[in-house]
Structure formats: C-alpha cells, structure tokens
Design an enzyme around this catalytic site. Structure first.
Site, PDB file in Angstrom:
ATOM      1  N   ALA A  62      97.934  -6.796 -21.377  1.00 42.89           N
ATOM      2  CA  ALA A  62      97.204  -8.127 -21.809  1.00 42.89           C
ATOM      3  C   ALA A  62      97.882  -9.248 -21.010  1.00 42.89           C
ATOM      4  O   ALA A  62      96.795 -10.110 -20.665  1.00 42.89           O
ATOM      5  CB  ALA A  62      97.413  -8.064 -23.221  1.00 42.89           C
ATOM      6  N   HIS A 193     103.239 -11.326 -17.487  1.00 47.97           N
ATOM      7  CA  HIS A 193     102.920 -12.906 -16.801  1.00 47.97           C
ATOM      8  C   HIS A 193     103.991 -12.583 -15.797  1.00 47.97           C
ATOM      9  O   HIS A 193     103.306 -13.194 -14.562  1.00 47.97           O
ATOM     10  CB  HIS A 193     103.461 -13.837 -17.960  1.00 47.97           C
ATOM     11  CG  HIS A 193     102.969 -14.246 -19.218  1.00 47.97           C
ATOM     12  ND1 HIS A 193     103.669 -14.566 -20.209  1.00 47.97           N
ATOM     13  CD2 HIS A 193     101.618 -13.677 -19.460  1.00 47.97           C
ATOM     14  CE1 HIS A 193     102.894 -14.442 -21.261  1.00 47.97           C
ATOM     15  NE2 HIS A 193     101.732 -13.839 -20.906  1.00 47.97           N
TER      16      HIS A 193
HETATM   17 FE1  CFM Z   1     100.697 -19.733 -22.551  1.00 49.43          FE
HETATM   18 FE2  CFM Z   1      98.410 -19.216 -23.122  1.00 49.43          FE
HETATM   19 FE3  CFM Z   1     100.550 -19.379 -24.928  1.00 49.43          FE
HETATM   20 FE4  CFM Z   1     100.346 -17.343 -23.255  1.00 49.43          FE
HETATM   21 FE5  CFM Z   1      98.800 -16.038 -24.908  1.00 49.43          FE
HETATM   22 FE6  CFM Z   1      96.743 -17.953 -24.806  1.00 49.43          FE
HETATM   23 FE7  CFM Z   1      98.793 -18.035 -26.609  1.00 49.43          FE
HETATM   24 MO1  CFM Z   1      97.100 -16.309 -26.847  1.00 49.43          MO
HETATM   25  S1  CFM Z   1      99.264 -18.374 -21.743  1.00 49.43           S
HETATM   26  S2  CFM Z   1     101.873 -18.548 -23.884  1.00 49.43           S
HETATM   27  S3  CFM Z   1     100.030 -15.092 -23.631  1.00 49.43           S
HETATM   28  S4  CFM Z   1      99.524 -21.020 -23.822  1.00 49.43           S
HETATM   29  S5  CFM Z   1      96.469 -15.813 -24.620  1.00 49.43           S
HETATM   30  S6  CFM Z   1      96.138 -19.426 -23.278  1.00 49.43           S
HETATM   31  S7  CFM Z   1      96.736 -18.294 -26.751  1.00 49.43           S
HETATM   32  S8  CFM Z   1      99.187 -16.252 -27.118  1.00 49.43           S
HETATM   33  S9  CFM Z   1     100.420 -19.741 -26.985  1.00 49.43           S
HETATM   34  C1  HCA Z   2      96.478 -11.636 -26.055  1.00 52.54           C
HETATM   35  C2  HCA Z   2      95.506 -12.803 -25.947  1.00 52.54           C
HETATM   36  C3  HCA Z   2      95.398 -13.386 -27.140  1.00 52.54           C
HETATM   37  C4  HCA Z   2      95.215 -12.757 -28.342  1.00 52.54           C
HETATM   38  C5  HCA Z   2      94.845 -13.596 -29.458  1.00 52.54           C
HETATM   39  C6  HCA Z   2      94.833 -13.249 -30.998  1.00 52.54           C
HETATM   40  C7  HCA Z   2      94.361 -14.645 -26.999  1.00 52.54           C
HETATM   41  O1  HCA Z   2      97.520 -11.574 -26.396  1.00 52.54           O
HETATM   42  O2  HCA Z   2      96.327 -10.498 -25.395  1.00 52.54           O
HETATM   43  O3  HCA Z   2      95.570 -12.254 -31.387  1.00 52.54           O
HETATM   44  O4  HCA Z   2      94.121 -14.052 -31.511  1.00 52.54           O
HETATM   45  O5  HCA Z   2      94.874 -15.838 -26.910  1.00 52.54           O
HETATM   46  O6  HCA Z   2      93.243 -14.245 -26.534  1.00 52.54           O
HETATM   47  O7  HCA Z   2      96.878 -14.131 -27.222  1.00 52.54           O
END
Ligand code: CFM
Ligand code: HCA
Length: 540
Positions: A62, A193
């Site tokens: 993911a 990442h």
């Molecule tokens: Fe960075 Fe994000 Fe985030 Fe992220 Fe994520 Fe997201 Fe998030 Mo969901 S890259 S760490 S892995 S800001 S997908 S756009 S919203 S968890 S806080």
């Molecule tokens: C992910 C993606 C996610 C999941 C969001 C959620 C996103 O972690 O694989 O649990 O609602 O932002 O889409 O973080």
C-alpha cells in the site's frame, strides 16, 4: 484534559492488556511533556503491531503502490498478485489528476492493472503471466513507462520481477521497472515508501538533464494531491512566480521525475513518506531541502516566507508578501465567522505519518485544542522532531546513501548554494535537514499514542468525549456509533481541498458544520433506549 490525570488514563488503557502487551504499549502511549529547548519524552514507534490488536495500519505494498507511485498519471502501474490487492488499491486514496498537464494526455489512473494471479501461477510461477501482462499493457496503451508492484505471494514463490522488467525494458524500448514491495515487508506502509523512493531514484530521477525555464525552480515532495490539494498549492506558487519542476507525486508524470534533479530546491511536505528521495537528491545532485507545510493558512504563509528567504531575492520576497496580503483577508473573515462556534472545542487525530501533526495547525486556527494525537506508522523523528537523527539508514531495504556517486557535472547539476550561503541561512534560523516533530508543538499532558488500537480508540472516546475525531475509513463508523462526529483526514470524506488559503476556508466551514451539528446528540444505541437489551448486546 478537563482536569483528568493523563497518567491515570494511560494506566486504565493498559490495565486490560496482558502484562507483556501492556509493557510494550506503555512505550507507545506517552503523556507529552515539553521541556527546555523542546525536549520531549521518547516514544517507541515503527515497531511491529502486537498480533491481535486491531491496528489502523496498512501494508508495504500500500505504501509503495498506493501512496508514492499511485498518483503518477502516466505510468502503467501493474499489480503482480491476486486481484484483490489491485482492486482495493484502486483510486480509494482520492489522489486527483489533471491529464491536460501531460502533453500526450495520458492518464492511467482510472484503470486497475493486475496480473490476477491464480493457483496456476502460485504453483508453477508467475513470471510468464507478468511478461504477458506487460506486453498487453504496452500494446493497448503505449505508455512511456510501466511499473510492477509485488504483492505477498510474489515474494513467497520467488518470482524475479526485476529480471522480467529488465527483459521487457529491452524488448519494448520503454522504461520498465519493478518494486519488491511485498505486503508483509517491514511493519507498516513506511517500508513501502522507502522501497518506492529507492527505485524511482534509481530508475527515473536524473534521466533528463534539460534545465527548464523559471527563476525559482522547486520540487514539491510528499504532497499527493488528495482532494485536489496540489491544485490549490499550484495556484499559490503560480501567483508567487515559483516554478514547480516536479512533484513527488501528486498529479506527477514520469518525465518530470526524470528532470527533477535540475531543481534549485526541494520542499518537503510529508517528510515521512519521501525523505529518502530528498536525502539522495541532496547527496547526488546537491539539491538542498527544507521542510514546509501548506496545511493551515498561517503555515502556508510561513512556508512561502521560508522559500523566499532561501532564494534571498527582494523581488520574490515582495511578491510572496503581496500574495499573502491578498489571500489572508478572506481566510481571516472565514475564521472570524466560525470561531465563536468552534472556539474551545476538542479534537483527536490519529492519521498516517504527518497529517496527525499538520492538521493541528488548522484546528489551532479554529481555536480548538488537540487532546490526543498519534501516527499510524511514523518514526521517532516525526514525533520528537529535530532532536532525533533521521532514520534513513535503518529502514528495510535501505540503499546505502554513501554509495551514491556525485553527478559527474556538478557545475551544471549542482544547484546547491555555497556552503557559506547555507551557513548564513542557518545562522538566520533556517532549518535544512531539521524539521519540527509533533510532540514539541503539543500541550503538556496531551496523550500521544503511536499505532493506536481499536480498543484504545474506543476507550479514549468514552473517557474524553471529544467534539471531533479524525482518522480513516476503518475507524469512521466505530467513532460515529459513539455519537461523535468523525472526519476522515485521508480521503477528506470526499471533500477538500484543505491545503493552502482556499483549503483552510473549506476546512473551517466543514469543521464548523460537523462540531455544531445537533444530530450526534440524538444518536442512541438500542441498549441506551431499552436498558433490558444490554444483556443481549453484552460482550464482557
Ligand atoms: Fe504522508 Fe500522505 Fe500521511 Fe502517508 Fe498515507 Fe495519505 Fe496519510 Mo493515508 S503520504 S504519511 S502513507 S501525508 S495515504 S497522502 S492520508 S496515511 S497521513
Ligand atoms: C493506505 C491508504 C490510506 C488509507 C486510508 C484509510 C489512504 O494506508 O493504504 O484508512 O481511510 O489515505 O487512502 O492511508
């Protein structure tokens, strides 16, 4: 915390756990205490979730396919694995795109590409089917690049995706590269990442050395255009005369990645997901990076000023000041409108690896306090801030940064300012590799909880009855059933943008609507209306 003793609440949270689990969770549930010079307590993070605890986390695949490469519109991203992994990572993140910004109009985001692995491939191997899938994608779409993402079974059966990609790159004459981002790797999305960053750097960055137009040329790293955030940031940059060479990776394209090393400066928004690219670009091409944040109107203004300070030209400074002066009145009018209704309300934020911190800015602007917050998968530096060394060398699948060669033509591709200039900027209080963590900015006594479990979520909700709770889709309905409004800070509940100046206004209105809605007070569980049902629903 309304006079409640946070240490006591922590004790209560741990009391239900077996001793060993409680001991482990105790290191991840921290009562914040900001000392002199922003000293904060140590918090354990980026460790394996205790099996049995219901976590918010996602997987390595993911983090790689969904998060970092997902928002790139003109790479065909093929999931090598059973169909579910591809299906559930298909557009659920709401990373928006504007295909008009790619000359050939390529936009593969609405498609879900997968090898749809079956028993046959699990037993006899999936490389042949992968080759066929790459060929088929090429024949149908003629993309500039194809990327392959490994799911759990690929690692288990030992398909060599990298060799297949190399062979297909030669056969098709386009860029084809793979990611060993099997879901089980590491402890969370964070490993994905890192793998994504390494491969994009190795296979794409630096392929096109053309230095384009623009006086102030930046890359925007760690901004993914969720709900159109990047479009608002672009609008502001354009007004300021700042040119975006590439984003990593909201509304991004492969050609822009390839050219990104020619930028003057890297701006990092979500440090957690992209710091590896910034570090590598600095080492190899001499592009310095600074941390910025466009969530919150004040933070946006501060970030613009920071960029202007880096370039150090009066022309840019004046322009940035003019833009801020033009944009702020509407923001201030909107906050003055809602503040009498939002002031003093209390929020909780449990999201990813940067938003649980960044969105506290917007709540502050509404006069709201964050009682408790935490990340799903961030590392100690994201919590504790600049006191902690970046964790670049300790993550899964790390490439040794010292092995990176410096670009052979540093005159042309090394836009770094002289050491003296950088030193001068540092002396004026400008951070480069340093950045703020969440804890130094939070109040003493607030509860900081890493990788919160569902049980802990429910307990703190019952204890504090916050006015709003922010997390993701998996938490949404549990929270709402407690009669508490829940705002998704991943997908924005289909709203947004929330970044920049216009985004701030959208957010103020949304939160005002949510925390002042009467509907939550009417919500009663069946056993609250008919106490005799309690026995039927009892679970302990
Ligand atoms: Fe960075 Fe994000 Fe985030 Fe992220 Fe994520 Fe997201 Fe998030 Mo969901 S890259 S760490 S892995 S800001 S997908 S756009 S919203 S968890 S806080
Ligand atoms: C992910 C993606 C996610 C999941 C969001 C959620 C996103 O972690 O694989 O649990 O609602 O932002 O889409 O973080």
């Amino acid at each position: 915390l309304d006079g409640m003793d946070p240490e006591k609440i922590k004790e209560e949270l741990l009391a239900k756990y077996p001793t060993k689990v409680a001991r482990k969770r105790a290191k991840q549930i921290i009562v914040n205490k900001v000392g002199a010079d922003e000293e904060v307590p140590v918090i354990q993070s980026n460790v394996r979730t205790v099996p049995g605890l219901i976590s918010q986390r996602g997987c390595c695949y993911a983090g790689c396919k969904g998060v970092v490469l997902g928002p790139t519109r003109d790479i065909v991203n093929i999931t090598h694995g059973p169909i579910g992994c591809g299906f559930y990572s298909w557009l659920t993140r709401r990373n928006q795109t504007d295909p008009d910004t790619t000359p050939d109009g390529h936009n593969f985001m609405p498609y879900c590409f997968s090898t749809d692995m079956q028993d046959q491939q699990i037993i006899f191997g999936g490389e042949k089917k992968l080759k066929q899938a790459i060929q088929e994608a090429y024949d149908n779409f003629h993309p500039k690049a194809i990327a392959v993402f490994s799911t759990c079974p690929v690692g288990l059966i030992g398909d060599d995706v990298h060799t297949v990609c190399r062979q297909m790159k030669e056969a098709l004459g386009i860029n084809v590269f793979g990611f060993s981002c099997e879901g089980y790797k590491g402890v969370s999305q964070s490993a994905g990442h890192h793998i994504a960053n390494n491969q994009i750097f190795k296979h794409v960055v630096g392929l096109d050395n053309t230095v384009g137009d623009g006086e102030y040329r930046i890359n925007l790293l760690g901004e993914y255009n969720i709900g159109g955030d990047a479009f608002e940031i672009d609008r502001i940059f354009e007004k300021c005369g700042i040119t975006v060479v590439s984003t990593f990776s909201g509304n991004s394209s492969i050609d822009k990645f390839a050219n990104s090393h020619t930028a003057d400066l890297n701006l990092i928004m979500c440090h957690r997901s992209i710091n590896y690219v910034a570090e590598m670009m600095e080492t190899k091409y001499g592009v310095p990076w600074i941390k910025i944040n466009f969530i919150g109107a004040e933070a946006t203004a501060k970030s613009l000023r920071k960029i202007a300070r880096y370039f150090g030209e009066q022309k840019l400074t004046d322009r940035v000041e003019a833009v801020i002066a033009e944009e702020l009145p509407a923001v201030q009018a909107a906050s003055a409108e809602v503040r009498p209704r939002t002031e003093g309300k209390r929020a909780m934020l449990f999201v990813g690896g940067s938003r649980a911190h960044h969105y506290q800015e917007l709540f502050n602007e509404l006069g709201m306090e964050t009682l408790s917050a935490g990340y799903e998968f961030a590392h100690r530096d994201d919590y504790e801030g600049r006191k902690v060394l970046p964790t670049i060398k300790v993550d899964a699948d790390s490439r040794n940064i010292e092995e990176l060669e410096i670009h052979p033509d540093p005159e042309r591709y090394n836009p770094r300012k002289s050491e003296e200039d950088l030193e001068e900027l540092r002396a004026s209080g400008m951070e480069f590799s340093g950045y703020e963590g969440m804890m130094p900015t939070m109040k003493n006594g607030s509860l900081v909880i890493d990788d919160i479990s569902q049980y802990e979520t429910e307990t703190i909700i019952e204890t504090f009855k916050p006015d709003i709770f922010c997390a993701g889709i998996k938490e949404k309905y549990i929270v709402q059933k407690h009669g508490i409004p829940m705002k998704q800070l991943h997908s924005y509940d289909y709203g947004g943008p929330y970044a920049g100046f216009k985004g701030a206004i959208n957010f103020y209105k949304e939160i005002d609507r949510m925390v002042n809605s009467k509907v939550w007070g009417y919500l009663k569980a069946p056993w609250q209306v008919n106490p005799e049902l309690a026995a039927t629903y009892a679970w302990e």
